[in-house]
Scaffold this motif. Structure first.
Motif, mmCIF file in Angstrom:
data_model
loop_
_atom_site.group_PDB
_atom_site.id
_atom_site.type_symbol
_atom_site.label_atom_id
_atom_site.label_comp_id
_atom_site.label_asym_id
_atom_site.label_seq_id
_atom_site.Cartn_x
_atom_site.Cartn_y
_atom_site.Cartn_z
ATOM 1 N N SER A 104 -11.843 2.772 -18.135
ATOM 2 C CA SER A 104 -10.572 1.882 -19.760
ATOM 3 C C SER A 104 -9.437 3.912 -19.051
ATOM 4 C CB SER A 104 -11.194 2.863 -21.177
ATOM 5 O OG SER A 104 -11.595 3.625 -20.689
ATOM 6 N N HIS A 105 -9.136 4.349 -18.197
ATOM 7 C CA HIS A 105 -8.462 4.951 -18.009
ATOM 8 C C HIS A 105 -7.945 5.537 -16.206
ATOM 9 C CE1 HIS A 105 -12.271 7.547 -17.583
ATOM 10 N NE2 HIS A 105 -11.253 8.387 -16.744
ATOM 11 N N ASP A 106 -7.016 4.858 -15.724
ATOM 12 C CA ASP A 106 -6.734 6.060 -14.620
ATOM 13 C C ASP A 106 -7.485 6.919 -14.331
ATOM 14 O OD1 ASP A 106 -5.515 3.436 -14.921
ATOM 15 O OD2 ASP A 106 -2.951 3.690 -14.531
ATOM 16 N N ILE A 107 -7.509 7.291 -13.144
ATOM 17 C CA ILE A 107 -7.998 8.808 -12.195
ATOM 18 C C ILE A 107 -6.469 9.476 -12.216
ATOM 19 C CG2 ILE A 107 -9.276 10.148 -11.324
ATOM 20 C CD1 ILE A 107 -11.504 7.949 -12.086
ATOM 21 N N ASP B 221 -4.571 15.081 -8.021
ATOM 22 C CA ASP B 221 -3.473 15.848 -7.520
ATOM 23 C C ASP B 221 -4.050 15.693 -6.196
ATOM 24 O OD1 ASP B 221 -2.218 16.374 -9.875
ATOM 25 O OD2 ASP B 221 -3.633 17.938 -10.712
ATOM 26 N N ILE B 222 -3.071 15.703 -5.375
ATOM 27 C CA ILE B 222 -2.519 15.964 -3.982
ATOM 28 C C ILE B 222 -2.731 18.061 -3.602
ATOM 29 C CG2 ILE B 222 -2.540 15.140 -1.732
ATOM 30 C CD1 ILE B 222 -1.498 12.945 -3.393
ATOM 31 N N PRO B 223 -3.956 18.770 -3.301
ATOM 32 C CA PRO B 223 -3.704 19.325 -2.279
ATOM 33 C C PRO B 223 -2.706 19.208 -1.382
ATOM 34 C CG PRO B 223 -5.319 19.245 -2.093
ATOM 35 C CD PRO B 223 -5.096 17.537 -2.920
ATOM 36 N N ALA B 224 -2.380 20.826 -1.547
ATOM 37 C CA ALA B 224 -0.940 21.743 -0.279
ATOM 38 C C ALA B 224 -1.707 21.558 0.926
ATOM 39 C CB ALA B 224 -0.578 22.920 -0.757
ATOM 40 N N GLY B 225 -1.170 20.952 2.167
ATOM 41 C CA GLY B 225 -1.459 21.387 2.915
ATOM 42 C C GLY B 225 -3.158 19.535 3.846
ATOM 43 N N ILE B 226 -2.169 18.183 2.237
ATOM 44 C CA ILE B 226 -3.316 17.594 2.746
ATOM 45 C C ILE B 226 -1.641 16.574 2.330
ATOM 46 C CG2 ILE B 226 -4.560 15.728 1.906
ATOM 47 C CD1 ILE B 226 -6.287 17.621 3.176
ATOM 48 N N VAL C 74 -13.740 -6.164 -8.122
ATOM 49 C CA VAL C 74 -12.063 -6.679 -8.645
ATOM 50 C C VAL C 74 -11.282 -5.519 -9.409
ATOM 51 C CG1 VAL C 74 -11.764 -8.517 -9.955
ATOM 52 C CG2 VAL C 74 -13.317 -8.254 -8.887
ATOM 53 N N GLY C 75 -10.151 -5.853 -9.160
ATOM 54 C CA GLY C 75 -9.559 -4.434 -9.866
ATOM 55 C C GLY C 75 -8.999 -3.126 -9.616
ATOM 56 N N TYR C 76 -10.266 -2.962 -8.855
ATOM 57 C CA TYR C 76 -10.047 -1.499 -7.968
ATOM 58 C C TYR C 76 -8.864 -1.423 -7.031
ATOM 59 C CZ TYR C 76 -14.966 -0.877 -9.745
ATOM 60 O OH TYR C 76 -15.814 -0.466 -10.460
ATOM 61 N N ARG C 77 -8.146 -0.297 -7.372
ATOM 62 C CA ARG C 77 -6.747 0.072 -7.110
ATOM 63 C C ARG C 77 -6.387 1.759 -6.621
ATOM 64 N NH1 ARG C 77 -5.521 -3.606 -9.639
ATOM 65 N NH2 ARG C 77 -4.527 -4.352 -11.673
ATOM 66 N N ALA C 78 -4.996 1.592 -5.818
ATOM 67 C CA ALA C 78 -4.852 3.032 -5.645
ATOM 68 C C ALA C 78 -3.466 3.260 -5.225
ATOM 69 C CB ALA C 78 -5.700 3.865 -4.316
ATOM 70 N N ALA C 79 -2.969 4.364 -5.678
ATOM 71 C CA ALA C 79 -2.072 4.512 -4.732
ATOM 72 C C ALA C 79 -1.312 5.492 -5.550
ATOM 73 C CB ALA C 79 -0.466 3.769 -6.990
ATOM 74 N N VAL C 80 -0.017 6.173 -4.429
ATOM 75 C CA VAL C 80 0.372 7.156 -4.767
ATOM 76 C C VAL C 80 1.665 7.276 -4.835
ATOM 77 C CG1 VAL C 80 0.992 9.134 -3.020
ATOM 78 C CG2 VAL C 80 -1.089 7.973 -2.784
ATOM 79 N N GLY D 110 4.449 11.202 -6.008
ATOM 80 C CA GLY D 110 4.665 11.876 -5.881
ATOM 81 C C GLY D 110 3.482 12.417 -5.092
ATOM 82 N N ALA D 111 2.924 13.406 -5.228
ATOM 83 C CA ALA D 111 2.061 14.418 -5.377
ATOM 84 C C ALA D 111 0.951 14.393 -5.851
ATOM 85 C CB ALA D 111 2.101 15.744 -5.935
ATOM 86 N N ILE D 112 0.728 13.115 -6.791
ATOM 87 C CA ILE D 112 0.121 12.024 -7.030
ATOM 88 C C ILE D 112 -1.206 11.382 -7.160
ATOM 89 C CG2 ILE D 112 -0.901 11.410 -9.258
ATOM 90 C CD1 ILE D 112 0.743 13.815 -10.441
ATOM 91 N N LEU D 113 -2.416 11.473 -7.308
ATOM 92 C CA LEU D 113 -3.206 9.686 -6.929
ATOM 93 C C LEU D 113 -3.817 8.781 -7.437
ATOM 94 C CD1 LEU D 113 -4.196 7.517 -3.603
ATOM 95 C CD2 LEU D 113 -6.513 9.461 -4.272
ATOM 96 N N LYS D 114 -3.161 8.173 -8.189
ATOM 97 C CA LYS D 114 -3.375 7.485 -8.927
ATOM 98 C C LYS D 114 -4.607 5.682 -8.631
ATOM 99 C CE LYS D 114 0.156 8.031 -12.282
ATOM 100 N NZ LYS D 114 0.693 7.514 -13.353
#
Length: 178
Positions: free
Chosen positions: A110-113, A116-121, A92-98, A100-104
């Protein structure tokens, strides 16, 4: 005798392979990958077919024979079709979003993770499924493992990040004694 090492690799016509001493170079468009066999096995390139052989009967040379053949096959597959891993987010409340070049990732902390998406991925998110794609099999698997390590699935409710084909063995919760 390696069963994997003796299989030939057929190289598609759109992938160019050059052999320079012990270094194999695979080129498709702007993507280049190299494989250095370090003289542990022989490589023959003829008619868009790669064939690997051992240089001696030593145990290490025979081990490298199958390993380098598998690595070359993975490079060819990665350049033609690519590799993909899918992760599923449960909770519950677990989310992911891209962005730019960052996966949030929002995984109950208590904080977002911010990853950084590496080159080639390339990473795509659809609802609760994260798709990781790339040409390098090792890099795709490593990125998937790192993302999963942020919140591995727990055995009681199954919350966390897991591979889509992974099954979580559930444990029974606490019971009261009467």
């Amino acid at each position: 005798m390696s069963r994997i090492g003796k299989l030939p690799i057929s190289v598609p016509t759109d992938v160019k392979v050059t052999l320079d001493g012990t270094v194999l170079t695979f080129v498709k468009g702007t993507t280049t990958q190299t494989l250095d066999t370090l003289g542990n096995c022989g490589v023959v390139l003829e008619d868009n077919t790669l064939t690997f052989s051992t240089n001696s009967d030593q145990r290490t040379d025979r081990a490298f024979w199958g390993t380098y053949r598998a690595l070359a096959a993975n490079i060819v597959t990665g350049l033609t079709a690519g590799f993909e891993k899918k992760l599923e987010i449960n909770g519950v409340g677990y989310r992911a979003a891209v962005e730019g070049a960052i996966l949030k990732l929002q995984l109950g902390f208590s904080h977002d993770i911010n990853f950084d998406i590496p080159a080639g991925i390339t990473i795509a998110v659809e609802k609760n499924v994260i798709s990781i794609k790339g040409a390098d099999k090792q890099q795709v698997g490593q990125v998937a493992a790192v993302i999963r390590s942020f919140r591995p699935p727990e055995p009681y409710k199954g919350k966390g990040v897991k591979y889509t084909d992974e099954t979580i063995l559930r444990k029974a919760g606490k019971t009261s004694k009467k």
